[in-house]
Design a protein around this motif. Structure first.
Motif, PDB file in Angstrom:
ATOM      1  N   ILE A   1      39.824 -51.237   3.524  1.00 48.63           N
ATOM      2  CA  ILE A   1      39.923 -51.701   2.135  1.00 48.63           C
ATOM      3  C   ILE A   1      40.645 -50.670   1.280  1.00 48.63           C
ATOM      4  CG2 ILE A   1      37.808 -53.079   2.297  1.00 48.63           C
ATOM      5  CD1 ILE A   1      36.351 -50.842   0.777  1.00 48.63           C
ATOM      6  N   GLU A   2      41.034 -51.049   0.063  1.00 44.93           N
ATOM      7  CA  GLU A   2      41.633 -50.079  -0.858  1.00 44.93           C
ATOM      8  C   GLU A   2      40.553 -49.534  -1.794  1.00 44.93           C
ATOM      9  OE1 GLU A   2      44.321 -53.301  -2.657  1.00 44.93           O
ATOM     10  OE2 GLU A   2      43.919 -52.082  -4.433  1.00 44.93           O
ATOM     11  N   PRO A   3      40.806 -48.392  -2.456  1.00 44.36           N
ATOM     12  CA  PRO A   3      39.745 -47.762  -3.253  1.00 44.36           C
ATOM     13  C   PRO A   3      39.101 -48.703  -4.276  1.00 44.36           C
ATOM     14  CG  PRO A   3      41.569 -46.227  -2.983  1.00 44.36           C
ATOM     15  CD  PRO A   3      42.022 -47.528  -2.383  1.00 44.36           C
ATOM     16  N   SER A   4      39.885 -49.475  -5.001  1.00 43.78           N
ATOM     17  CA  SER A   4      39.300 -50.393  -6.006  1.00 43.78           C
ATOM     18  C   SER A   4      38.274 -51.324  -5.379  1.00 43.78           C
ATOM     19  CB  SER A   4      40.382 -51.268  -6.645  1.00 43.78           C
ATOM     20  OG  SER A   4      41.314 -50.510  -7.343  1.00 43.78           O
ATOM     21  N   ALA A   5      38.548 -51.732  -4.150  1.00 44.81           N
ATOM     22  CA  ALA A   5      37.712 -52.725  -3.488  1.00 44.81           C
ATOM     23  C   ALA A   5      36.336 -52.178  -3.143  1.00 44.81           C
ATOM     24  CB  ALA A   5      38.398 -53.220  -2.219  1.00 44.81           C
TER      25      ALA A   5
ATOM     26  N   GLY B   1      49.290 -54.212 -10.346  1.00 44.28           N
ATOM     27  CA  GLY B   1      49.775 -54.280  -8.967  1.00 44.28           C
ATOM     28  C   GLY B   1      49.412 -55.562  -8.253  1.00 44.28           C
ATOM     29  N   ASN B   2      48.110 -55.783  -8.067  1.00 48.75           N
ATOM     30  CA  ASN B   2      47.719 -56.884  -7.186  1.00 48.75           C
ATOM     31  C   ASN B   2      47.984 -58.269  -7.771  1.00 48.75           C
ATOM     32  OD1 ASN B   2      47.005 -55.263  -5.082  1.00 48.75           O
ATOM     33  ND2 ASN B   2      44.836 -55.185  -5.618  1.00 48.75           N
ATOM     34  N   LEU B   3      47.816 -58.433  -9.077  1.00 41.63           N
ATOM     35  CA  LEU B   3      48.133 -59.740  -9.647  1.00 41.63           C
ATOM     36  C   LEU B   3      49.636 -59.992  -9.528  1.00 41.63           C
ATOM     37  CD1 LEU B   3      47.057 -62.275 -11.012  1.00 41.63           C
ATOM     38  CD2 LEU B   3      47.583 -61.224 -13.218  1.00 41.63           C
TER      39      LEU B   3
ATOM     40  N   LEU C   1      30.621 -57.031  -7.945  1.00 39.30           N
ATOM     41  CA  LEU C   1      32.050 -57.338  -8.059  1.00 39.30           C
ATOM     42  C   LEU C   1      32.808 -56.247  -8.810  1.00 39.30           C
ATOM     43  CD1 LEU C   1      31.028 -60.845  -9.226  1.00 39.30           C
ATOM     44  CD2 LEU C   1      32.794 -60.642  -7.464  1.00 39.30           C
ATOM     45  N   PRO C   2      33.851 -55.674  -8.205  1.00 36.18           N
ATOM     46  CA  PRO C   2      34.706 -54.724  -8.927  1.00 36.18           C
ATOM     47  C   PRO C   2      35.358 -55.412 -10.125  1.00 36.18           C
ATOM     48  CG  PRO C   2      35.127 -54.588  -6.570  1.00 36.18           C
ATOM     49  CD  PRO C   2      34.258 -55.796  -6.792  1.00 36.18           C
ATOM     50  N   CYS C   3      35.423 -54.702 -11.248  1.00 30.26           N
ATOM     51  CA  CYS C   3      35.916 -55.317 -12.488  1.00 30.26           C
ATOM     52  C   CYS C   3      37.042 -54.506 -13.112  1.00 30.26           C
ATOM     53  CB  CYS C   3      34.748 -55.424 -13.465  1.00 30.26           C
ATOM     54  SG  CYS C   3      35.195 -55.969 -15.114  1.00 30.26           S
ATOM     55  N   GLY C   4      38.163 -55.169 -13.387  1.00 31.32           N
ATOM     56  CA  GLY C   4      39.258 -54.575 -14.166  1.00 31.32           C
ATOM     57  C   GLY C   4      39.212 -55.164 -15.568  1.00 31.32           C
ATOM     58  N   VAL C   5      40.128 -56.083 -15.902  1.00 35.89           N
ATOM     59  CA  VAL C   5      40.006 -56.790 -17.192  1.00 35.89           C
ATOM     60  C   VAL C   5      38.800 -57.724 -17.190  1.00 35.89           C
ATOM     61  CG1 VAL C   5      42.427 -56.714 -17.893  1.00 35.89           C
ATOM     62  CG2 VAL C   5      41.633 -58.622 -16.493  1.00 35.89           C
ATOM     63  N   GLY C   6      38.348 -58.095 -16.009  1.00 33.52           N
ATOM     64  CA  GLY C   6      37.154 -58.925 -15.912  1.00 33.52           C
ATOM     65  C   GLY C   6      37.420 -60.367 -15.513  1.00 33.52           C
ATOM     66  N   GLY C   7      38.676 -60.767 -15.433  1.00 35.52           N
ATOM     67  CA  GLY C   7      38.995 -62.166 -15.141  1.00 35.52           C
ATOM     68  C   GLY C   7      38.512 -62.616 -13.767  1.00 35.52           C
TER      69      GLY C   7
END
Ligand code: PLP
Length: 416
Positions: free
Chosen positions: A341-345, A127-129, A234-240
């Protein structure tokens, strides 16, 4: 290759963003007053700290407000926009439209737009990217294509389509969307694919946040040194994104900064990979997790190997958070500081408690000789997205957080 990047590359990246400042100011009025610089505030949050019962003698709490980053509304703004600008710059240089001391406002004129219009910029995203890449690519005149996973939010797809971006929905998860985008772009010489799992340009774009934070600390009178450690969550998804920022912070603050990543318990891909040093490509499915989380920006099954490579020597730790914790923090932050903020944040917001109260956290502090330095510490909660969340959606998030907090209070009453 990857590990050979350094402080100089960060500066080059910051310089590139600076060259594009006037053009960005023209394309996006919301950054005109900042000369086209895409940056977020550093915010002190004493009321939130009280709501968490965070002891003042354990250091001060601050937020790095990337949830409000202009243009893209999330942490993806710096990295994503940088990569598209770098591609546009290369095309323009190759075609003789600009040289090293040109005025980049020319890149908004019909000749440049006609060149960009022959190319497609594509990305796969939860989504965000996609919002970041799609928005800047469409604004420059590229054909913009965003491949999205089934669990991406509908409002993000709607918003992109309104901007003229082609959104392709995929039945599978985030990885399937990325794979499909990568394959489609490989077959087309006029297609440029932004690779969330492998891109150094994205990574360096994120790292620039550290340079900006350095001057914000300076302005706010916050020191980072042997007696004033800095802890960043820091919230992390793929980590980039978190790795790019952590890399940048390490370049600047060295041993005095301690970076921790936060992941949803259902999808802790970075943690899983770090726990299996010899198993490149391990996924959360491989250890029996389902990846189901409301933190859509973090719902990623496998870590970026680029990010993992960069973080082996630099990362202090990873912790996980339940979805209920996300909504509790989201609600309390709104109640106490009026920040949306959104939940991921919210994933990083449990960080100080984890560090101060968990066995692993206490062990980390003791092992690094930090236990008696905490009164001088700064805890920085990196809040990564939320600006464009529609009100009706946000009201639902708040209601869920409120119920959880009410439950906490009832529980506190019964055990009192
Ligand atoms: C993408 C994202 C992250 C994490 O970035 P990765 O590069 O995927 O690790 C964190 N928070 C939000 C809101 C995001 O959109």
């Amino acid at each position: 290759m990857a590990s050979s990047i350094s402080y100089v590359d960060m500066e080059r990246t910051a310089d590139r963003l600076h060259r594009f400042g006037p053009l960005l100011a023209e394309l996006f009025p919301e950054v005109a007053q900042f000369g086209g610089m895409i940056e977020s505030d550093l915010i002190s949050i004493p009321s939130f700290a009280r709501a968490l019962s965070h002891p003042p003698e354990a250091g001060a709490l601050w937020i790095k407000a990337d949830h409000a980053l202009p243009i893209a509304g999330s942490i993806k703004a710096r990295g994503g926009i940088h990569e598209v600008l770098e591609f546009a710059e290369k095309l323009a240089l190759d075609h003789g439209l600009i040289d090293s001391d040109s005025d980049y406002l020319q890149l908004g004129l019909p000749k440049a737009r006609a060149l960009f219009g022959r190319y497609q910029v594509a990305v796969g995203s939860t989504g965000n990217l996609g919002m970041s890449i799609g928005t800047i690519a469409a604004a420059l005149g590229f054909k913009a294509v965003v491949h999205m996973s089934f669990n991406s939010k509908k409002w993000k797809k709607d918003r992109l389509r309104k901007l003229g971006v082609q959104v392709i929905e995929h039945a599978g998860d985030y990885e399937k969307a990325v794979d499909a985008g990568r394959r489609e772009a490989e077959a087309d010489p006029y297609s440029y694919f932004v690779d969330d799992e492998r891109s150094l340009s994205l990574f360096l774009g994120y790292s620039v946040a550290a340079l900006r934070l350095q001057s914000q600390f300076h302005q706010s009178g916050i020191g980072v040194d042997a007696r004033h450690p800095l802890f960043v969550y820091l919230p992390c998804g793929v980590g980039g994104a978190p790795s790019g920022i952590a890399f940048g912070l390490k370049q600047i603050f060295g041993d005095h900064v301690h970076c921790f990543f936060a992941e949803p318990t259902a999808s802790p891909c970075f943690l899983v990979r770090m726990l299996h040093p010899d198993h490149a490509g391990i996924s959360v499915y491989d250890i029996g997790l389902d990846g189901n989380t409301e933190a859509d920006g973090l719902a990623v099954p496998r870590a970026s190997e680029l990010a993992i490579d960069m973080m082996w020597p630099l990362l202090s730790g990873v912790f996980t958070v339940k979805d209920d914790d996300l909504f509790r923090s989201l609600y309390l932050l709104n109640e106490t500081e009026g920040i949306k903020i959104e939940p991921s944040a919210a994933a990083g917001f449990n960080g100080p408690q984890m560090l101060l109260n968990s066995e692993a956290g206490r062990h980390y502090l003791a092992a690094n000789n930090l236990t008696n330095k905490m009164s001088g510490a700064t805890h920085l909660l990196w809040s990564t997205g939320g600006l464009f969340v529609p009100d009706d959606e946000y009201v639902g998030f708040l209601a869920r957080g409120k119920t959880i907090v009410a439950g906490d209070r009832n529980f506190a009453l019964t055990i009192a």
